[in-house]
Write an enzyme that holds these catalytic residues in place. Structure first.
Site, PDB file in Angstrom:
ATOM      1  N   GLU A   1      61.429  24.881  36.073  1.00 51.52           N
ATOM      2  CA  GLU A   1      61.005  23.477  36.140  1.00 51.52           C
ATOM      3  C   GLU A   1      61.519  22.804  37.405  1.00 51.52           C
ATOM      4  O   GLU A   1      60.831  21.984  38.019  1.00 51.52           O
ATOM      5  CB  GLU A   1      61.486  22.736  34.887  1.00 51.52           C
ATOM      6  CG  GLU A   1      60.778  23.240  33.630  1.00 51.52           C
ATOM      7  CD  GLU A   1      61.336  22.635  32.350  1.00 51.52           C
ATOM      8  OE1 GLU A   1      62.530  22.877  32.053  1.00 51.52           O
ATOM      9  OE2 GLU A   1      60.599  21.922  31.661  1.00 51.52           O
TER      10      GLU A   1
ATOM     11  N   ALA B   1      68.685  25.600  31.901  1.00 48.70           N
ATOM     12  CA  ALA B   1      69.707  24.634  31.499  1.00 48.70           C
ATOM     13  C   ALA B   1      70.871  25.412  30.878  1.00 48.70           C
ATOM     14  O   ALA B   1      70.703  26.570  30.480  1.00 48.70           O
ATOM     15  CB  ALA B   1      69.119  23.666  30.480  1.00 48.70           C
TER      16      ALA B   1
END
Ligand code: 3H9
Length: 667
Positions: free
Chosen positions: A103, A61
């Site tokens: 992820e 992220a």
């Protein structure tokens, strides 16, 4: 361009392209959300290959967004849409897939990877937990026992080496994207595999107990690792759906925590440290042959660090006996790395093959870097540099490892002073991350840039310091100790002060630290200054040294010690000796003690900044965290006092801290 989509005969090739690390920032997420919807709806698309442009898949992220509230589209939702797609998504991985990047790959139906691809969930280092399904999908793919170290202990696995079965479906040599497209073609129209979140998972109670004990011991003030474990466990015991909802809730809570803000601050400060903005236009020299003068603790540690960074090292001592001792110590440091499992026998052998020893300085002639680590007096250091100046080539970098002396005085009379500077390592030098880089007014920009580049190769955190007594770190240490002694004179007992600092997160308090290092070191410095005519009042430490209590090595200092045991025991005798200097009966809570001492550190830090000794507040934080044991999860004295100041006054005004910061503190 954040995302590119190409059509390869019914297979969509989606490439995330957001340099430098393909972070999943808002613009990239928006583009991905659009791609997911369009590709799902497009009947001409039978499968999707998802990859990253440049040197990696996805670094995670976008951490720069974490100072703001989360913005849609949220990454976990996008990953859920991919996992729920009616068409196969194949992640084609190379370089690194970290955090949200891993992820994302876990949400795909298949993962194929280039050998050597590194996959990990380093979120706990940032004071958060994996927040896009990692805590739930990974254990269902590779098992709970294998998943715990990745989710909560920052274990990074490597495709083709130690990645567990279930994580990577295929490791491909050569053309990764080509192989992924072929793999995808074979999956079109086939039944999709059972989604990761729908797979069975379980663990015995012993697995949880062992992991909890291990992680609690290692996590030192950072709540994230234990939270990551608890979230993983909750999902195993309550099912993936509840697990994902719980993961999101805990992720958002920790994302807003003080610890996470502190760890983000350090993340960006550490990344920026090796590449100062004002030196980016300078090409550093490539160093290959180093000389180290002095085979004591510092010299041998520095030698071991240089060997680990790939340089050849010649260790110099005054006589053969000292040289043999130094070489044996250095060899021991390298071999200790094998015993601790950090390097292989072969690596140790290769390092030691690059080590040689010499008596005197003549053999320093071919070195392109010479670091002096001899006794800390001008009288001894100066002749060393005078001789090096004659022997070495004019562009060889000459560095002193002094911790207190003025480098300008050490280099007085040196020919080509542009190649001279201070490199202040911290003991043990092959372990401690901090390197204070101390240029003189004569140091050239290329010498300075080369020192920063050397720090990068050594895996150190470099901080530039101007010249003052003790440079940045030891100057603050002196203030901190003086403030602790002041508190003691006002009546706060030594064990209470130390216990408060330990509770704050330091490994030990200021008095325990002095007992370890020896009280006589600073006593000798004071005595020398007194002999020069300086007026220095009698200090508690003087009384202890004069009573023969020099610290652990004499069985007593601020504390008592029993033989073969370093545990400090409160000392009635020490209290009696210093009693004449204790004039108050101040009582402070542990938090007040720590707050006052940290405030003193920050105050000295502000003086250091005002004098131009340090360039930016974050440099002071790096010095304290990497050289003096300031707890990482508190971010450093400058960060902490600034945050507290703003919290108390509800304003971001203050010491000008944020204005000076790098990108990590952008609002
Ligand atoms: C996460 O993923 C949360 C999710 O679970 C849930 C979300 C809902 N963001 O290190 P470098 C910058 S949390 C923004 O020198 P390298 C870095 O500051 C994230 N910026 O490159 C530097 O900037 P500058 C979990 C980032 O090739 C530049 O990129 N992921 C990020 O030596 C180059 O960095 C991590 O914790 C980022 N995520 O190493 C991984 N990452 O040029 C953190 C880097 O202005 N990143 N930057 O100084 C790394 O470990 C390394 O950067 C990486 C590349 C191995 C990827």
């Amino acid at each position: 361009m954040d995302l590119q989509i190409e059509n390869h005969s019914g297979i969509a090739l989606v490439t995330i392209d957001n340099p430098p690390v393909n972070a999943l920032g808002k613009a990239t997420r928006l583009a991905l959300a659009d791609a997911i919807a369009r590709l799902e709806a497009d009947p001409a698309v039978g499968a999707i290959v998802l990859t990253g442009a440049g040197k990696m898949f996805v670094g995670g992220a976008d951490i720069t967004e974490f100072d703001r509230p989360p913005e849609e589209p949220h990454l976990p939702d996008l990953i859920q849409q991919i996992a729920a797609s009616s068409k196969p998504w194949i992640a084609a991985l190379h370089g690194t897939a970290l955090g949200g990047g891993m992820e994302l790959a876990l949400g795909c139906h298949y993962r194929i990877a280039a050998p050597g691809t590194r996959l990990g969930l380093p979120e706990v280092n940032l004071g958060i937990i994996p927040g896009a399904g990692g805590t739930q999908r990974l254990p269902r793919l590779i098992g709970v026992e294998a998943a715990i170290p990745v989710v909560a202990e920052n274990r990074v696995v490597t495709a083709g080496q130690d990645a567990e079965p279930g994580l990577i479906d295929q490791v491909v040599q050569g053309d990764l994207v080509g192989a992924a497209l072929t793999f995808a073609a074979g999956r079109i129209g086939q039944p999709l595999p059972v989604a990761a979140s729908a797979r069975p998972v379980s663990a015995t109670p012993e697995v949880w107990t062992a992991a909890e004990a291990r992680i609690a011991k290692a996590s030192k003030g950072n709540p994230a690792p234990l939270a990551a474990l608890a979230v993983l466990r909750f999902g195993v015991e309550n099912g993936a759906e509840a697990g994902l909802a719980n993961e999101r809730m805990v992720f958002l809570r920790l994302r807003a925590s003080e610890e996470a803000a502190a760890l983000r601050h350090l993340f960006f400060a550490e990344r920026a440290a090796p590449r100062p903005a004002d030196l980016r236009d300078v090409t550093p020299r490539t160093l290959t042959r180093a000389g180290v003068i002095g085979g004591g603790t510092m010299g041998t540690g520095i030698g071991a660090a240089l060997l680990a960074a790939g340089l050849s090292v010649t260790l110099s001592e005054r006589d053969e006996a000292a040289l043999q001792r130094g070489l044996a110590t250095l060899k021991g440091l390298v071999e200790a790395g094998v015993k601790r499992g950090l390097i292989t026998e072969a690596q140790a052998g290769e390092r030691l093959a690059r080590l040689s020893g010499t008596v005197g300085l003549a053999a320093m002639a071919p070195c392109d870097l010479v670091i002096e680590a001899v006794f800390e007096t001008l009288e001894i250091k100066r002749p060393v540099f005078a001789e090096l100046g004659r022997i070495c080539s004019p562009d060889a970098i000459l560095a002193t490892n002094t911790s207190y002396l003025d480098p300008r005085r050490i280099a007085e009379g040196l020919a080509h002073p542009d190649r001279f500077l201070g490199l202040h390592f911290f003991s043990p030098a092959h372990v401690m991350k901090l390197l204070e880089i101390v240029p003189t007014p004569d140091t050239s920009r290329q010498t300075l840039a080369t020192a920063f580049d050397l720090a990068r190769r050594l895996g150190k955190i470099p901080v530039r310091s101007g010249i003052c007594d003790g440079f940045i770190g030891n100057r603050i240490l002196r203030r901190y100790r003086a403030a602790a002694e002041d508190m003691l004179r006002q009546g706060v007992p030594v064990p209470e002060i130390d216990a408060a600092l330990r509770a704050f997160g330091f490994a030990m308090g200021p008095f325990e630290m002095q007992d370890m290092a020896g009280l006589d070191i600073s006593w000798l410095q004071r005595e020398a200054a007194r002999a020069q005519g300086e007026t220095i009042a009698v200090q508690p430490g003087d009384l202890l040294v004069l009573a023969g209590r020099k610290g652990q090595k004499t069985g007593g200092g601020w504390y008592d010690y029993v033989p073969e045991d370093r545990k400090p025991r409160p000392s009635a005798e020490a209290a009696r000796i210093i009693a004449p200097l204790v004039t108050g009966n101040l009582s402070l809570s542990p938090a007040e003690i720590a707050d006052r001492l940290v405030a003193t550190m920050a105050e000295e830090g502000r003086a250091i900044l005002a004098e131009g000794i340090a360039t930016q507040p974050s440099d002071i934080d790096l010095v304290e965290v990497h050289g003096y044991g300031f707890p990482r999860s508190k971010g450093g004295p400058m960060f902490l006092t600034e945050r507290r100041g703003r919290g108390a006054h509800g304003t971001s005004a203050g010491s000008g801290y944020r204005q000076d910061q790098g990108r990590g503190c952008r609002a």
